[in-house]
Motif scaffolding. Sequence first.
Motif, PDB file in Angstrom:
ATOM      1  N   ALA A  66       0.816  -1.218   0.000  1.00  0.00           N
ATOM      2  CA  ALA A  66       0.000   0.000   0.000  1.00  0.00           C
ATOM      3  C   ALA A  66       0.848   1.266   0.000  1.00  0.00           C
ATOM      4  CB  ALA A  66      -0.938  -0.027   1.212  1.00  0.00           C
ATOM      5  N   PRO A  67       1.641   1.478  -1.065  1.00  0.00           N
ATOM      6  CA  PRO A  67       2.424   2.716  -1.109  1.00  0.00           C
ATOM      7  C   PRO A  67       1.515   3.942  -1.179  1.00  0.00           C
ATOM      8  CG  PRO A  67       2.568   1.537  -3.206  1.00  0.00           C
ATOM      9  CD  PRO A  67       1.865   0.627  -2.238  1.00  0.00           C
ATOM     10  N   VAL A  68       2.088   5.084  -0.821  1.00  0.00           N
ATOM     11  CA  VAL A  68       1.275   6.290  -0.680  1.00  0.00           C
ATOM     12  C   VAL A  68       1.732   7.398  -1.631  1.00  0.00           C
ATOM     13  CG1 VAL A  68       0.914   5.762   1.750  1.00  0.00           C
ATOM     14  CG2 VAL A  68       2.776   7.303   1.082  1.00  0.00           C
ATOM     15  N   SER A  69       0.858   8.331  -1.860  1.00  0.00           N
ATOM     16  CA  SER A  69       1.190   9.546  -2.615  1.00  0.00           C
ATOM     17  C   SER A  69       1.091  10.723  -1.671  1.00  0.00           C
ATOM     18  CB  SER A  69       0.202   9.727  -3.783  1.00  0.00           C
ATOM     19  OG  SER A  69       0.350  11.009  -4.351  1.00  0.00           O
ATOM     20  N   GLY A  70       2.212  11.378  -1.449  1.00  0.00           N
ATOM     21  CA  GLY A  70       2.233  12.518  -0.528  1.00  0.00           C
ATOM     22  C   GLY A  70       3.403  12.410   0.409  1.00  0.00           C
ATOM     23  N   ASN A  71       3.677  13.490   1.098  1.00  0.00           N
ATOM     24  CA  ASN A  71       4.751  13.482   2.091  1.00  0.00           C
ATOM     25  C   ASN A  71       4.154  13.751   3.474  1.00  0.00           C
ATOM     26  OD1 ASN A  71       4.169  16.223   2.160  1.00  0.00           O
ATOM     27  ND2 ASN A  71       5.814  16.729   0.717  1.00  0.00           N
TER      28      ASN A  71
ATOM     29  N   GLY B 255      -4.229  15.742   6.017  1.00  0.00           N
ATOM     30  CA  GLY B 255      -5.331  14.804   5.786  1.00  0.00           C
ATOM     31  C   GLY B 255      -5.562  14.489   4.316  1.00  0.00           C
ATOM     32  N   LEU B 256      -4.531  14.680   3.497  1.00  0.00           N
ATOM     33  CA  LEU B 256      -4.712  14.589   2.043  1.00  0.00           C
ATOM     34  C   LEU B 256      -3.987  13.405   1.405  1.00  0.00           C
ATOM     35  CD1 LEU B 256      -4.400  18.413   1.289  1.00  0.00           C
ATOM     36  CD2 LEU B 256      -6.481  17.012   1.243  1.00  0.00           C
ATOM     37  N   LEU B 257      -3.464  12.506   2.233  1.00  0.00           N
ATOM     38  CA  LEU B 257      -2.731  11.375   1.666  1.00  0.00           C
ATOM     39  C   LEU B 257      -3.654  10.468   0.860  1.00  0.00           C
ATOM     40  CD1 LEU B 257       0.278  10.393   2.134  1.00  0.00           C
ATOM     41  CD2 LEU B 257      -0.767   8.541   3.450  1.00  0.00           C
ATOM     42  N   SER B 258      -3.101   9.863  -0.187  1.00  0.00           N
ATOM     43  CA  SER B 258      -3.851   8.810  -0.869  1.00  0.00           C
ATOM     44  C   SER B 258      -2.981   7.561  -0.916  1.00  0.00           C
ATOM     45  CB  SER B 258      -4.272   9.248  -2.267  1.00  0.00           C
ATOM     46  OG  SER B 258      -3.151   9.468  -3.071  1.00  0.00           O
ATOM     47  N   LEU B 259      -3.634   6.418  -0.977  1.00  0.00           N
ATOM     48  CA  LEU B 259      -2.923   5.135  -0.992  1.00  0.00           C
ATOM     49  C   LEU B 259      -3.329   4.345  -2.227  1.00  0.00           C
ATOM     50  CD1 LEU B 259      -3.970   5.677   2.187  1.00  0.00           C
ATOM     51  CD2 LEU B 259      -2.601   3.637   2.545  1.00  0.00           C
ATOM     52  N   VAL B 260      -2.405   3.562  -2.744  1.00  0.00           N
ATOM     53  CA  VAL B 260      -2.728   2.634  -3.824  1.00  0.00           C
ATOM     54  C   VAL B 260      -2.373   1.239  -3.321  1.00  0.00           C
ATOM     55  CG1 VAL B 260      -0.491   3.036  -4.987  1.00  0.00           C
ATOM     56  CG2 VAL B 260      -2.432   2.064  -6.243  1.00  0.00           C
ATOM     57  N   VAL B 261      -3.314   0.351  -3.410  1.00  0.00           N
ATOM     58  CA  VAL B 261      -3.191  -0.916  -2.708  1.00  0.00           C
ATOM     59  C   VAL B 261      -3.297  -2.088  -3.666  1.00  0.00           C
ATOM     60  CG1 VAL B 261      -4.081  -2.274  -0.769  1.00  0.00           C
ATOM     61  CG2 VAL B 261      -4.384   0.227  -0.790  1.00  0.00           C
TER      62      VAL B 261
END
Lengths: 305, 305, 305, 305
Positions: free
Chosen positions: C105-110, C117-123
């Motif tokens: 589940a890597p993420v987009s954002g720092n 509260g704006l992180l997104s995940l790709v799973v």
Amino acid sequence: MGAPLAERLARAGLSVTAWNRTQAKAEALAPAGVKVAAEPHDLAGLDVVFTMVADSADLISVTERLLGDPAQAPKFLVDCSTVSAEASAEVRTRAASRGTAFLAAPVSGNGRVVRAGLLSLVVSGPRETFDELEPLLAMLGRHVSYVGEGELSRLAKICHNLLLGVVTQSLAEITVLAEKAGMPRAAFLDFINNSVMGSMFTRYKSPAFVRLDLTPTFTPVLLRKDFDLGMTAAREIGVPMPVVASAREPVQAAVAQGRTEEDFAVLLELQAAAAGYQIMPEDVPVDDGLGEPGEGPRRPAGDGT
Amino acid sequence: MGAPLAERLARAGLSVTAWNRTQAKAEALAPAGVKVAAEPHDLAGLDVVFTMVADSADLISVTERLLGDPAQAPKFLVDCSTVSAEASAEVRTRAASRGTAFLAAPVSGNGRVVRAGLLSLVVSGPRETFDELEPLLAMLGRHVSYVGEGELSRLAKICHNLLLGVVTQSLAEITVLAEKAGMPRAAFLDFINNSVMGSMFTRYKSPAFVRLDLTPTFTPVLLRKDFDLGMTAAREIGVPMPVVASAREPVQAAVAQGRTEEDFAVLLELQAAAAGYQIMPEDVPVDDGLGEPGEGPRRPAGDGT
Amino acid sequence: MGAPLAERLARAGLSVTAWNRTQAKAEALAPAGVKVAAEPHDLAGLDVVFTMVADSADLISVTERLLGDPAQAPKFLVDCSTVSAEASAEVRTRAASRGTAFLAAPVSGNGRVVRAGLLSLVVSGPRETFDELEPLLAMLGRHVSYVGEGELSRLAKICHNLLLGVVTQSLAEITVLAEKAGMPRAAFLDFINNSVMGSMFTRYKSPAFVRLDLTPTFTPVLLRKDFDLGMTAAREIGVPMPVVASAREPVQAAVAQGRTEEDFAVLLELQAAAAGYQIMPEDVPVDDGLGEPGEGPRRPAGDGT
Amino acid sequence: MGAPLAERLARAGLSVTAWNRTQAKAEALAPAGVKVAAEPHDLAGLDVVFTMVADSADLISVTERLLGDPAQAPKFLVDCSTVSAEASAEVRTRAASRGTAFLAAPVSGNGRVVRAGLLSLVVSGPRETFDELEPLLAMLGRHVSYVGEGELSRLAKICHNLLLGVVTQSLAEITVLAEKAGMPRAAFLDFINNSVMGSMFTRYKSPAFVRLDLTPTFTPVLLRKDFDLGMTAAREIGVPMPVVASAREPVQAAVAQGRTEEDFAVLLELQAAAAGYQIMPEDVPVDDGLGEPGEGPRRPAGDGT
């Protein structure tokens, strides 16, 4: 560059008369047996008139003067300059109105290539005109190619210059790679020039690449102009040009950085800088492949690529 | 491709012994005066051993057999194959342990180029070894370039193949542009081949471009491999390669589309498709520039680019 | 970057235990109600364990310690790091041997994106595992995307970073064009950021572009690594990447020129230099779009792109 | 696209009069309280006149009619169209001769973006004129950026469209890579759209990418035109554009292949073909991010990108 061509024809025994804006240049051909005309129009009564000028505007202007008198016009007009297809078509129309058949015959090579007898021509225009003049054209260099009607040879020359731009930039890329890895530039280019990838162009460009002599023979501004003519033609005809498009941008960078008055071999220096590599002249003799006796270490500023 | 090289040396009067995995191939050289060895190791007592194999693994394997006996090893080992710098360094180390001096000497050209006497070699290794062997190397073709110590010649060959890939793709771009505008391919390529941009490569590739004969001499898969070796070297050495990188992608497209078993001249066909142009074979004679007598309209599947 | 994620879960009322190589970092989470573990293995008895580490080697090492005892393993393991598909598959296999279901589940954002509260995940991983954990994953940010089985999410993250690299370089190109023509950078980027082309990324990268603050958040070396992972994946899967390939080379140039320790926003400076333009910091406030209260004019060195 | 803008102003309580070549279009705005003019010149007595037309020629023509009477001219003229800097300068000069202050104010977004209240404007012209009109401009959408004097905003819009073209092609590249590796397009784009790289553009383009609905909103021909305007500007200003140049060529390929009447999302289909991948529509709901109630599965043919 018209001078060595006129000289070749005269030395081959033909009767040649030359006109140049700077009369002294025409007169310098006298030892080869070339006569001198005072005005373009003085050539109008001859069988075949060749033009070799700097750009489209000059071609229009010179041919207007040549064809000014409706009562007198040459049978054939052959233009060897690199000009636009539009200017070429305009001259063709004017020539036709005088009963003069026109061949567009741009060349590949510079003055030193002519003197070495290695020039090639690409010709378009009426097939029968080409067939009639081919023996004469063949005397100008070592090869003549006919590519079709109208102004097609203009596009052929632009395509030639696109390849020249791509080869120069990719040669810069691999040369910097080879040198940064430890090879002397002269040694690497000696290999390339003698390999199956070597061309007359890679050979006569090698002295500039090795010695970083940027005395201009052809500038980034002119090369960018040819790239833009090529990209415009590709848009009109409908052809994507991925590699050509990528090779244009380093040339654009050279111009943007003000390297406008130097030889386009400056691409090598910019490529080295992009690789964080301090490139230095190599002071060694380099064969330019044109084999003239007594060639010194520096080429004179030339006329062409 | 070792065969025509061995033949050249034998015909020049040297005593040559050959070994090939397929013994019949070695025996076919008998008319030229070449003796046949049963085992690589049988060559170990000779002064100079040349290797010409398909890939790194074969070079490792053959030289292991050649140098298997510590009591017997050639004075010189020269490898003319296109292999990785890593394999080359490994062979150099093994050779050194036997007291054998090693030259890495990849070539530019294919079997037909050898037979035409036009091969060139790029050599790296100890300078004094090169100086001693240069006269012998010169007998293999028309030119030998020495680029430095170690395995530098391996990178020189990769750079050569990068240029080959760039030239092929940009030639495809300008050829489609010229043809879609109305020029016969054969006529346009005749101009390019005879222009200052023409090379042995553009000439011997022209028959495939004109007739769309995609009998493989070198495949998109192999060309992509060389692009990747080049891009990897550029990363390690630290050189951006904008034009080379752009030329790699059409090759990648050819592979992705399954054009893996055809000649890399398939780039022309894909470029035409990208331009929405239906390209057709032109059934005309094309000079490949290698000048062999009796050349028919189709080249045999070859060994190299 | 694991810290703000753990904090979010704890503040949402979940029971959270954290382990970090540097124990003080874990202890800093105590105010948010996070307990601290002394050893990865201490987490093995929990229902769900999240990992967020620097690279593949750390993931292998941490999960080895987590799953060391066959008698005790979490029900679910979720890795949010950016690691290779190979390492991910290795961890999946080890987890499976313990009966632990694994989600990549890597993420987009720092870190700042997480706190906003704006992180997104790709799973990726087993669908039923994803369905069961989705509510928990949703608590980490604002969006969760499921892309399929196995390690597919690793490739999705690489694709994301390719887009990031392309957008950065093309943003550099158009920003230099706009500025050299006369627009203040801040004004131009204000337009882009608020246009339909604006993204969270273009907004939070704008302070660096405007003020030329090259404090690293992500370096050219790391970006080139992602480009190379992407190009390798494209080769294996069989996809030409013309624009991605062209965007890689300026990054390669940055590395070659030794700009390795600066933020990858250095691409703007190099692009300006390529255009012969002397770019200067603009000392104006710039909204980074993450809306944190009390944000000063300089972002702290961050954790990610 | 002028219609939703006029509607916004009228609904905000301003007195709005509209003119359209097709009077019925203007009359359709009556329910929102918009009055209808019979002639452009009927608007000349108003304080502020906005123009939103298809191209440079229309702007010239409409403003000639608006400003035909020297005795009557609006105080302010604001053009929101995408036109050339040359046409914009010509209109500015004519407006000045009537005492009318002119703002060039092209927009980012299409009709649906306007209706969602998400339009942004980039403005150039006299600073004091901008300051006076800013509150009015702000009512048109969600953001207004001022970039400087004269026609600078025209270049800003071109830069915006260059980014749009680059993002579309690179999105096509990574989407095909993700899908060929096994991800559903909808899932992959859901991740990208919600990641830090997601933009209003990537979101509203996603339905076309997922369903392969190529109903035109903006064609490859128009996108190529913007690329060429951008490349011409880059040449004049002196900026190399390596990534932009590489993104232009696939658009050129789309045009060359006759995909001229389809949406520019056709780049995805061509990229799939280049990768030897048979792409198929995915029949799933896709959020376009513009949040209009009752959105059906197909977007209507729109007005813009």
